[in-house]
Design a protein around this motif. Structure first.
Motif, PDB file in Angstrom:
ATOM      1  N   TYR A 141       0.823  -1.215   0.000  1.00 21.66           N
ATOM      2  CA  TYR A 141       0.000   0.000   0.000  1.00 21.66           C
ATOM      3  C   TYR A 141       0.859   1.267   0.000  1.00 21.66           C
ATOM      4  O   TYR A 141       0.455   2.287  -0.562  1.00 21.66           O
ATOM      5  N   GLU A 142       2.030   1.195   0.594  1.00 21.01           N
ATOM      6  CA  GLU A 142       2.936   2.346   0.543  1.00 21.01           C
ATOM      7  C   GLU A 142       3.424   2.578  -0.888  1.00 21.01           C
ATOM      8  O   GLU A 142       3.448   3.719  -1.371  1.00 21.01           O
ATOM      9  N   LEU A 147       0.600   5.366   0.545  1.00 21.27           N
ATOM     10  CA  LEU A 147       0.002   5.452   1.865  1.00 21.27           C
ATOM     11  C   LEU A 147       1.070   5.801   2.903  1.00 21.27           C
ATOM     12  O   LEU A 147       2.129   5.176   2.949  1.00 21.27           O
ATOM     13  N   PHE A 163      -3.901   5.719   8.958  1.00 16.41           N
ATOM     14  CA  PHE A 163      -3.582   6.533   7.787  1.00 16.41           C
ATOM     15  C   PHE A 163      -4.715   7.517   7.542  1.00 16.41           C
ATOM     16  O   PHE A 163      -5.818   7.386   8.076  1.00 16.41           O
TER      17      PHE A 163
END
Length: 243
Positions: A141-142, A147, A163
């Motif tokens: 997801y980063e 994110l 987040f």
């Protein structure tokens, strides 16, 4: 996504006081739920052409380019369950799975820009990834969505990061491998706000749903985990309305 949209429609409109509009056959009779004048959720029949064939809530993450994000997700170890498709004038979407197996959607906005209201009673208030593979899910997801996570706790007993905007976080990622029942995969969860969790949980049972976990209190509020009559899981979350 519901295996019985008619039953789900009756349940959610009764439980939350939502109203509903239907798109018509050109959009697969897609139902939009409204909290007052704000769009807050949608309902469609389960997609037989994909692996998503059970009743479940789907979390959609925003993207400026659904095709590019799908390609990035594949490069980062994800899967494509439904390839990018255009939904009339509303936008473009795809259904993906992260490397830990959690299914989610992506949405490239056009006419439809997403939630019209958030953080109130009768609206979504939180989204959460419960993952069996923290070390695979977090970098995914980063890298794919940029994110930025803020650790809430980072111990072997409880690992959780939030987040969203710094002035009001909107979701979290939970390392749940040691806590999920055997056979339960990683998944995204939706929290819907109510003014009284205990009363809402009773209403869930009265309307044909099931209470999976009775209301419990935490420093962040009161919660209950429930199923709608078609088996879709979500959480009830206490919300304090400010006048």
């Amino acid at each position: 996504m519901s295996t019985d949209p008619a039953s789900a429609l009756a349940f959610y409109t009764s439980l939350f006081g939502w109203t509903a509009t239907t798109s018509g056959p050109e959009y697969g009779n897609y139902v939009t739920f409204w909290n007052g004048d704000a769009q807050v959720a949608g309902l469609a029949g389960a997609m037989p052409e994909t692996e998503v064939q059970r009743s479940s809530w789907t979390t959609y993450l925003s993207t400026a380019d659904a095709d590019a994000t799908t390609a990035l997700a594949l490069e980062a170890g994800g899967q494509v369950l439904a390839a990018p498709m255009t939904v009339g004038e509303q936008g473009r979407m795809a259904i993906l799975a992260d490397p830990s197996g959690a299914v989610f959607g992506i949405w490239q906005s056009a006419a439809h820009t997403g939630f019209g209201r958030f953080g109130k009673a009768g609206t979504p208030v939180w989204i959460e990834l419960s993952t069996r593979d923290w070390n695979a899910a977090v970098p995914f997801y980063e890298d794919v969505f940029g994110l930025q996570l803020t650790p809430l706790s980072d111990t072997d007993e409880f690992r959780y990061s939030t987040f969203g905007p710094s002035d009001g976080f909107t979701g979290g990622i939970y390392d749940s491998d040691n806590y999920l029942p055997p056979g339960m995969p990683s998944h995204w969860l939706l929290y819907l706000g109510v003014s009284d969790v205990a009363d809402a949980a009773r209403r869930v049972a009265e309307l044909g749903g099931a209470v999976q976990r009775e209301p419990w209190d935490t420093e962040f509020g009161t919660f209950a985990q429930v199923n709608d009559p078609t088996g879709a899981t979500f959480l009830l979350s206490s919300i304090r309305e400010v006048s």
